[in-house]
Design a protein around this motif. Structure first.
Motif, PDB file in Angstrom:
ATOM      1  N   LEU A   1       0.904  -1.106   0.119  1.00 33.70           N
ATOM      2  CA  LEU A   1      -0.011  -0.058   0.168  1.00 33.70           C
ATOM      3  C   LEU A   1       1.076   1.190   0.003  1.00 33.70           C
ATOM      4  CD1 LEU A   1      -2.675  -0.935   2.498  1.00 33.70           C
ATOM      5  CD2 LEU A   1      -2.963  -0.689  -0.065  1.00 33.70           C
ATOM      6  N   GLU A   2       2.035   1.132   0.783  1.00 31.10           N
ATOM      7  CA  GLU A   2       2.705   2.264   0.582  1.00 31.10           C
ATOM      8  C   GLU A   2       3.440   2.526  -0.503  1.00 31.10           C
ATOM      9  OE1 GLU A   2       6.356   3.260   4.116  1.00 31.10           O
ATOM     10  OE2 GLU A   2       6.574   1.666   2.777  1.00 31.10           O
ATOM     11  N   PHE A   3       3.932   1.562  -1.202  1.00 29.14           N
ATOM     12  CA  PHE A   3       4.453   1.557  -2.338  1.00 29.14           C
ATOM     13  C   PHE A   3       3.408   2.399  -3.238  1.00 29.14           C
ATOM     14  CE2 PHE A   3       4.840   0.166  -6.839  1.00 29.14           C
ATOM     15  CZ  PHE A   3       6.421   0.043  -7.184  1.00 29.14           C
ATOM     16  N   LEU A   4       2.283   1.945  -3.435  1.00 27.25           N
ATOM     17  CA  LEU A   4       1.164   2.599  -4.412  1.00 27.25           C
ATOM     18  C   LEU A   4       1.055   3.934  -4.277  1.00 27.25           C
ATOM     19  CD1 LEU A   4      -1.089  -0.551  -4.474  1.00 27.25           C
ATOM     20  CD2 LEU A   4       0.240   0.104  -6.277  1.00 27.25           C
ATOM     21  N   VAL A   5       0.807   4.478  -2.849  1.00 32.50           N
ATOM     22  CA  VAL A   5       0.602   5.614  -2.396  1.00 32.50           C
ATOM     23  C   VAL A   5       1.798   6.445  -2.715  1.00 32.50           C
ATOM     24  CG1 VAL A   5       0.278   7.407  -0.551  1.00 32.50           C
ATOM     25  CG2 VAL A   5      -1.032   5.058  -0.804  1.00 32.50           C
ATOM     26  N   ASN A   6       2.950   5.979  -2.507  1.00 29.35           N
ATOM     27  CA  ASN A   6       4.337   6.869  -2.899  1.00 29.35           C
ATOM     28  C   ASN A   6       4.397   7.042  -4.332  1.00 29.35           C
ATOM     29  OD1 ASN A   6       4.592   7.168  -0.160  1.00 29.35           O
ATOM     30  ND2 ASN A   6       6.174   5.619  -0.114  1.00 29.35           N
ATOM     31  N   ASN A   7       3.932   5.862  -5.191  1.00 31.18           N
ATOM     32  CA  ASN A   7       4.066   6.061  -6.679  1.00 31.18           C
ATOM     33  C   ASN A   7       2.830   6.690  -7.202  1.00 31.18           C
ATOM     34  OD1 ASN A   7       6.678   4.978  -7.595  1.00 31.18           O
ATOM     35  ND2 ASN A   7       5.939   3.792  -5.938  1.00 31.18           N
ATOM     36  N   LYS A   8       1.877   7.304  -6.342  1.00 29.49           N
ATOM     37  CA  LYS A   8       0.747   8.145  -6.816  1.00 29.49           C
ATOM     38  C   LYS A   8      -0.143   7.159  -7.943  1.00 29.49           C
ATOM     39  CE  LYS A   8       2.228  12.672  -5.763  1.00 29.49           C
ATOM     40  NZ  LYS A   8       2.520  12.013  -4.393  1.00 29.49           N
ATOM     41  N   ILE A   9      -0.202   5.801  -7.676  1.00 33.36           N
ATOM     42  CA  ILE A   9      -0.804   5.146  -8.281  1.00 33.36           C
ATOM     43  C   ILE A   9      -2.333   5.094  -7.952  1.00 33.36           C
ATOM     44  CG2 ILE A   9      -1.546   2.530  -8.837  1.00 33.36           C
ATOM     45  CD1 ILE A   9       1.546   2.098  -8.948  1.00 33.36           C
ATOM     46  N   ASP A  10      -3.217   5.405  -8.730  1.00 34.18           N
ATOM     47  CA  ASP A  10      -4.946   5.709  -8.357  1.00 34.18           C
ATOM     48  C   ASP A  10      -5.549   4.151  -8.090  1.00 34.18           C
ATOM     49  OD1 ASP A  10      -7.224   6.760  -7.889  1.00 34.18           O
ATOM     50  OD2 ASP A  10      -7.652   7.290 -10.133  1.00 34.18           O
ATOM     51  N   PHE A  11      -5.946   4.179  -6.592  1.00 32.50           N
ATOM     52  CA  PHE A  11      -6.441   2.825  -6.302  1.00 32.50           C
ATOM     53  C   PHE A  11      -7.449   3.162  -5.090  1.00 32.50           C
ATOM     54  CE2 PHE A  11      -4.556   1.052  -2.681  1.00 32.50           C
ATOM     55  CZ  PHE A  11      -3.258   2.082  -2.585  1.00 32.50           C
ATOM     56  N   HIS A  12      -8.368   2.390  -4.845  1.00 33.11           N
ATOM     57  CA  HIS A  12      -9.231   2.384  -3.457  1.00 33.11           C
ATOM     58  C   HIS A  12      -8.714   1.079  -2.833  1.00 33.11           C
ATOM     59  CE1 HIS A  12     -11.749   5.512  -4.818  1.00 33.11           C
ATOM     60  NE2 HIS A  12     -11.411   5.359  -6.018  1.00 33.11           N
ATOM     61  N   TYR A  13      -8.734   1.180  -1.432  1.00 31.43           N
ATOM     62  CA  TYR A  13      -8.314   0.004  -0.599  1.00 31.43           C
ATOM     63  C   TYR A  13      -9.501  -0.157   0.188  1.00 31.43           C
ATOM     64  CZ  TYR A  13      -6.089  -2.894   2.998  1.00 31.43           C
ATOM     65  OH  TYR A  13      -5.807  -3.745   4.010  1.00 31.43           O
ATOM     66  N   ILE A  14      -9.840  -1.449  -0.106  1.00 25.75           N
ATOM     67  CA  ILE A  14     -11.528  -2.132   0.626  1.00 25.75           C
ATOM     68  C   ILE A  14     -11.042  -3.105   1.613  1.00 25.75           C
ATOM     69  CG2 ILE A  14     -13.664  -2.857   0.280  1.00 25.75           C
ATOM     70  CD1 ILE A  14     -13.238  -1.633  -2.521  1.00 25.75           C
ATOM     71  N   PRO A  15     -10.639  -2.926   2.824  1.00 23.54           N
ATOM     72  CA  PRO A  15     -10.263  -4.142   3.769  1.00 23.54           C
ATOM     73  C   PRO A  15     -11.509  -4.864   4.210  1.00 23.54           C
ATOM     74  CG  PRO A  15      -9.928  -2.153   4.930  1.00 23.54           C
ATOM     75  CD  PRO A  15     -10.368  -1.695   3.260  1.00 23.54           C
ATOM     76  N   ILE A  16     -11.680  -5.990   4.327  1.00 24.55           N
ATOM     77  CA  ILE A  16     -12.830  -6.409   4.842  1.00 24.55           C
ATOM     78  C   ILE A  16     -12.191  -7.452   5.929  1.00 24.55           C
ATOM     79  CG2 ILE A  16     -14.835  -7.942   4.472  1.00 24.55           C
ATOM     80  CD1 ILE A  16     -14.548  -7.653   1.326  1.00 24.55           C
ATOM     81  N   ASP A  17     -13.145  -7.581   7.107  1.00 27.01           N
ATOM     82  CA  ASP A  17     -12.603  -8.271   8.203  1.00 27.01           C
ATOM     83  C   ASP A  17     -14.028  -8.517   9.091  1.00 27.01           C
ATOM     84  OD1 ASP A  17      -9.962  -9.426   9.313  1.00 27.01           O
ATOM     85  OD2 ASP A  17     -11.473  -9.420  10.817  1.00 27.01           O
ATOM     86  N   ILE A  18     -14.415  -9.576   9.641  1.00 25.17           N
ATOM     87  CA  ILE A  18     -15.495  -9.913  10.430  1.00 25.17           C
ATOM     88  C   ILE A  18     -15.271  -9.267  11.930  1.00 25.17           C
ATOM     89  CG2 ILE A  18     -16.368 -12.165   9.700  1.00 25.17           C
ATOM     90  CD1 ILE A  18     -14.642 -13.597  11.691  1.00 25.17           C
ATOM     91  N   SER A  19     -14.241  -8.802  12.227  1.00 25.14           N
ATOM     92  CA  SER A  19     -13.815  -8.063  13.587  1.00 25.14           C
ATOM     93  C   SER A  19     -13.955  -6.710  13.466  1.00 25.14           C
ATOM     94  CB  SER A  19     -12.631  -8.732  14.105  1.00 25.14           C
ATOM     95  OG  SER A  19     -12.072  -7.668  15.297  1.00 25.14           O
ATOM     96  N   GLN A  20     -14.853  -5.881  13.757  1.00 23.15           N
ATOM     97  CA  GLN A  20     -14.785  -4.654  13.773  1.00 23.15           C
ATOM     98  C   GLN A  20     -13.645  -3.866  14.508  1.00 23.15           C
ATOM     99  OE1 GLN A  20     -17.654  -2.187  12.952  1.00 23.15           O
ATOM    100  NE2 GLN A  20     -15.904  -0.970  13.251  1.00 23.15           N
ATOM    101  N   GLU A  21     -13.128  -4.468  15.889  1.00 20.92           N
ATOM    102  CA  GLU A  21     -11.941  -4.125  16.546  1.00 20.92           C
ATOM    103  C   GLU A  21     -10.808  -4.115  15.696  1.00 20.92           C
ATOM    104  OE1 GLU A  21     -11.545  -5.933  20.312  1.00 20.92           O
ATOM    105  OE2 GLU A  21      -9.174  -5.660  19.843  1.00 20.92           O
TER     106      GLU A  21
END
Ligand code: AVI
Length: 312
Positions: A87-107
């Motif tokens: 994720l750090e690589f993509l952000v630093n290289n200004k690549i256009d994307f949306h990150y959608i993390p899914i988990d069963i734990s709200q915490e």
């Protein structure tokens, strides 16, 4: 009281060959013990996959062949440790994307989001808590192509037909051209695998016996920890690590929530977990029978683990 848990425990402990599902390992205590497992030097999958995702991000992104913005949907994102570097690589290289993390734990999702917002303020993050397939169905409506991440070697915890069923469901909820990056542990020198699962620190034993503690706590049972042990065995032919809890005496255990007394013979086993290791041929076959095209295997330098890139 969790009714499904009680029913599953009843079914498993009254079967001819007793079993309990490894999906019940992960209560708060179990999740903490799993963190300890991942921190053991002998448990190589964590470092192997971390190396792949940190060192080969550029190659993985190039292999996606997405022209323009895309979504990264992470199934079971947990604390996001594995994906931080890419994720750090993509952000630093200004690549256009949306990150959608899914988990069963709200915490887990709250911790992940706070950490990422602090460390990568430019990241476009849309966290989701809940059922994978409901969320995937929604994501199918997105105008962007998606990369699904199913990391950590979790597929190894499913028997063959269940693994296929799960991958087919992923497939059914993807668009043509979407990609799946799936972490799979590979067959290797059996001693390496043996030491990772039958660990000398006794952490994996604690991880398994926690299941009995959970039944005591949540279902009012009276399992005595000292009367049970842990055993596991790797079969290098099948690639299966099979884990068991062993009853050290002939004994009875009462489970209040289901009002049932369970008899255990001396040395009787409760099967708890499968951790299957794959060969490259088996991976190609798994991709094929789940209606995917295998594009590339990204391996760590020791060839212990692969993040395998598949296309719908
Ligand atoms: C979560 N899963 C991929 C782990 C594995 O390697 O099968 C769980 C585990 N069981 C014992 N050690 C780790």
């Amino acid at each position: 009281m969790n009714k499904t848990f009680a029913q599953d425990v009843l079914k498993g402990l009254t079967a001819k060959n007793k079993y309990l599902s490894s999906k019940y390992f992960y209560d708060d205590n179990g999740s903490r013990i799993f963190q300890e497992i991942m921190n053991m030097p002998e448990y190589y999958p964590t470092n192997a996959e971390f190396e792949i995702l940190s060192m080969q991000t550029k190659q993985i992104i190039e292999a996606l062949n997405f022209n323009g913005p895309f979504n990264i949907v992470e199934l079971g994102a947990g604390d996001g440790f594995k994906t931080f570097k890419p994720l750090e690589f993509l952000v630093n290289n200004k690549i256009d994307f949306h990150y959608i993390p899914i988990d069963i734990s709200q915490e887990a999702i709250d911790i992940l989001v706070n950490r990422l917002k602090e460390k990568l303020p430019d990241l476009k993050i849309h966290p989701k808590v809940g059922d994978y397939f409901e969320i995937l169905k929604d994501n199918r409506k997105s105008n962007y192509p998606s990369l699904l991440l199913f990391l950590g070697g979790n597929i190894g915890n499913y028997v063959e037909d269940k693994a296929q069923e799960l991958l087919n469901l992923f497939n059914a909820n993807m668009k043509v051209g979407d990609k799946l990056l799936i972490g799979i542990d590979l067959k290797k020198n059996p001693i390496i695998i043996h030491n990772a699962y039958y660990d000398k620190h006794g952490i994996t034993k604690r991880f398994n016996l926690n299941l009995l503690l959970r039944i005591n706590r949540e279902l009012g049972a009276d399992f005595k920890m000292d009367d049970f042990d842990f055993y596991c065995h790797y079969n290098p032919i099948t690639g299966n690590v099979n884990s068991y809890i062993v009853s050290l005496t002939k004994q009875t255990v009462y489970i209040k929530a289901i009002d049932k007394t369970i008899n255990f013979d001396y040395n009787e086993l409760i099967s708890t977990e499968l951790s299957k290791k794959y060969s490259m041929d088996e991976i190609s076959n798994l991709a094929k029978v789940s209606n995917f095209k295998l594009l590339t295997n990204f391996l760590d330098c020791k060839h212990y683990f692969t993040d395998s890139l598949w296309e719908k």
